[in-house]
Design a protein around this motif. Structure first.
Motif, short mmCIF file in Angstrom:
data_model
loop_
_atom_site.label_atom_id
_atom_site.label_comp_id
_atom_site.label_asym_id
_atom_site.label_seq_id
_atom_site.Cartn_x
_atom_site.Cartn_y
_atom_site.Cartn_z
N HIS A 139 1.29 12.99 16.22
CA HIS A 139 2.72 12.83 15.55
C HIS A 139 2.21 13.70 14.67
CE1 HIS A 139 4.80 9.47 16.32
NE2 HIS A 139 4.16 8.61 17.13
N LEU A 140 1.80 15.09 14.57
CA LEU A 140 1.85 16.71 14.36
C LEU A 140 0.54 15.66 12.65
CD1 LEU A 140 4.58 18.40 14.62
CD2 LEU A 140 2.86 18.65 16.28
N GLY A 141 0.00 15.27 12.81
CA GLY A 141 -0.50 15.10 11.30
C GLY A 141 -0.14 13.87 10.60
N ALA A 142 1.39 13.67 10.68
CA ALA A 142 1.79 13.08 9.49
C ALA A 142 0.75 11.29 9.76
CB ALA A 142 3.81 12.27 10.19
N ARG A 143 0.94 10.32 8.73
CA ARG A 143 0.13 8.66 9.43
C ARG A 143 1.03 8.38 9.64
NH1 ARG A 143 -4.19 7.44 7.55
NH2 ARG A 143 -3.68 5.38 7.37
N LEU A 144 0.48 7.96 11.03
CA LEU A 144 1.07 6.67 11.17
C LEU A 144 0.67 5.28 11.23
CD1 LEU A 144 3.74 6.81 13.83
CD2 LEU A 144 2.09 6.23 15.36
N PRO A 145 1.51 4.67 10.26
CA PRO A 145 0.69 2.91 10.72
C PRO A 145 -0.13 2.86 12.24
CG PRO A 145 3.05 2.79 9.73
CD PRO A 145 2.67 4.25 10.28
N VAL A 146 -1.47 2.19 11.99
CA VAL A 146 -1.72 2.00 13.27
C VAL A 146 -2.71 0.71 12.59
CG1 VAL A 146 -3.48 2.48 13.92
CG2 VAL A 146 -2.44 3.94 13.58
N CYS A 175 -7.40 1.84 8.17
CA CYS A 175 -6.17 0.98 9.14
C CYS A 175 -6.60 -0.40 8.64
CB CYS A 175 -6.62 1.32 10.80
SG CYS A 175 -6.36 2.74 11.21
N SER A 176 -5.38 -0.83 9.03
CA SER A 176 -6.29 -2.27 8.90
C SER A 176 -6.69 -3.71 10.26
CB SER A 176 -5.23 -3.91 9.15
OG SER A 176 -4.03 -3.03 8.25
N PHE A 177 -7.75 -4.52 10.28
CA PHE A 177 -8.70 -4.68 11.55
C PHE A 177 -7.75 -6.59 11.80
CE2 PHE A 177 -11.79 -6.81 13.10
CZ PHE A 177 -11.91 -6.37 14.28
N TYR A 178 -7.84 -7.03 13.05
CA TYR A 178 -7.81 -7.78 13.10
C TYR A 178 -8.85 -8.73 14.40
CZ TYR A 178 -4.43 -9.03 9.99
OH TYR A 178 -3.18 -8.71 8.14
N GLU A 179 -9.27 -9.70 14.44
CA GLU A 179 -9.47 -10.09 15.29
C GLU A 179 -9.34 -11.02 15.97
OE1 GLU A 179 -14.51 -10.12 16.10
OE2 GLU A 179 -13.93 -12.11 15.91
N VAL A 180 -9.00 -11.01 17.10
CA VAL A 180 -8.00 -12.57 17.86
C VAL A 180 -8.47 -12.71 18.93
CG1 VAL A 180 -5.46 -11.25 16.35
CG2 VAL A 180 -6.29 -10.83 19.17
N SER A 181 -7.84 -14.18 19.58
CA SER A 181 -8.54 -14.72 20.52
C SER A 181 -6.65 -14.72 20.95
CB SER A 181 -9.17 -16.07 20.87
OG SER A 181 -9.13 -16.53 22.14
N VAL A 182 -6.28 -13.56 22.55
CA VAL A 182 -5.20 -13.98 22.09
C VAL A 182 -4.38 -15.27 22.69
CG1 VAL A 182 -3.26 -13.22 23.71
CG2 VAL A 182 -4.37 -11.36 22.25
#
Ligand SMILES: Nc1nc2c(ncn2[C@@H]2O[C@H](COP(=O)(O)OP(=O)(O)OP(=O)(O)O)[C@@H](O)[C@H]2O)c(=O)[nH]1
Length: 247
Positions: A139-146, A175-182
């Motif tokens: 993304h050429l350095g554009a900060r992509l939401p992750v 980035c945001s972080f989530y721990e999940v159990s699908v």
């Protein structure tokens, strides 16, 4: 965010966002949010996407070739067309990442990325840092939401990744972080997508829209009252006339 049911279509890799939006019935013209789900093989990417869209956990899938799911969602009073791209698992080699052109196309296409690892697979965790770098480069350095998602939280007895490593890595990457159990919990999965969707949606707001909203909140100066102006003009005039006659 509210998912609008019965609007799901599945297609192979899209060439244009709007065409895919059209096929979800009446989504044409709506704002489009495109999310790619990436990570190592077997971490639960397909299970995560299916859980998010259907609320159901389905145990086994064919190895993924990359499906696109389209759905309408309600976000802050607006109906958005949401596209979620499941991607083939990334193979980890001795000398780093090996991303197919198909995967790179998905990453370039996306407005935001969900990066998934499994707490039962340390290599899948190690991949996230490199993957994040790769995504930002495409993304050429554009900060992509992750958003970083640690999956299979129900398999604690065979975990290979310490619980504090995921949040630390996500915070280092911004980035945001989530721990999940699908397999066991829908709400955490929903929140991970919701946060990302909201971030993209805010990023997409044309600055003019925000400007318009802001300016409608600032009270405008009142237009001058013509009657009052006339009265004051007359007063000034008669005072001058009085001065002249008294001389
Ligand atoms: N116990 C447990 N198993 C899970 C969970 N999520 C996914 N799985 C299982 O993990 C396996 C792999 O899931 P997939 O969704 O196919 O993983 P994937 O990342 O899409 O895999 P690839 O298509 O190979 O890239 C399946 O057997 C799932 O049932 C989870 O939260 N807990």
């Amino acid at each position: 965010m509210r998912l609008i049911q019965n609007m799901c279509t599945i297609a192979e890799y899209p060439t244009s966002g709007s065409a895919a939006a059209d096929c979800c019935g009446g989504a044409a013209g709506r704002r489009l949010v495109k999310i790619a789900v990436v990570g190592a093989s077997g971490v639960g990417k397909t299970a995560l996407v299916v859980r998010f869209l259907t609320k159901r956990f389905i145990g086994d899938y064919e190895r993924n070739a990359g499906n696109l799911y389209t759905r309408q969602v309600q976000m802050e009073g607006e109906t958005l067309a949401l596209q979620v791209q499941d991607t083939p698992g990334i193979q980890v080699h001795e000398n780093g990442l090996s991303c197919s052109e198909q995967l790179n196309r998905c990453i370039r296409w996306a407005d935001a990325v969900v990066m998934v690892f499994s707490i039962t697979d340390h290599k899948s965790y190690e991949l996230i840092g490199q993957l994040h770098q790769h995504v930002q480069q495409l993304h050429l350095g554009a900060r992509l939401p992750v958003v970083v998602v640690a999956n299979k939280a129900d398999l604690l007895h065979i975990k290979q990744v310490d619980p504090q490593l995921g949040p630390q890595l996500a915070s280092a990457l911004g980035c945001s972080f989530y721990e999940v159990s699908v397999s066991e919990n829908y709400n955490d999965v929903y929140h991970a997508f919701h946060v990302l969707c909201k971030e993209v949606s805010h990023k997409q707001q044309p600055s003019g829209t925000l400007e318009k909203r802001r300016s409608s909140l600032i009270p405008r100066p009142k237009s001058p009252n013509m009657q009052d102006l006339k009265r004051r003009f007359k007063q000034a005039l008669s005072a001058k006339v009085r001065t002249v006659t008294s001389v």
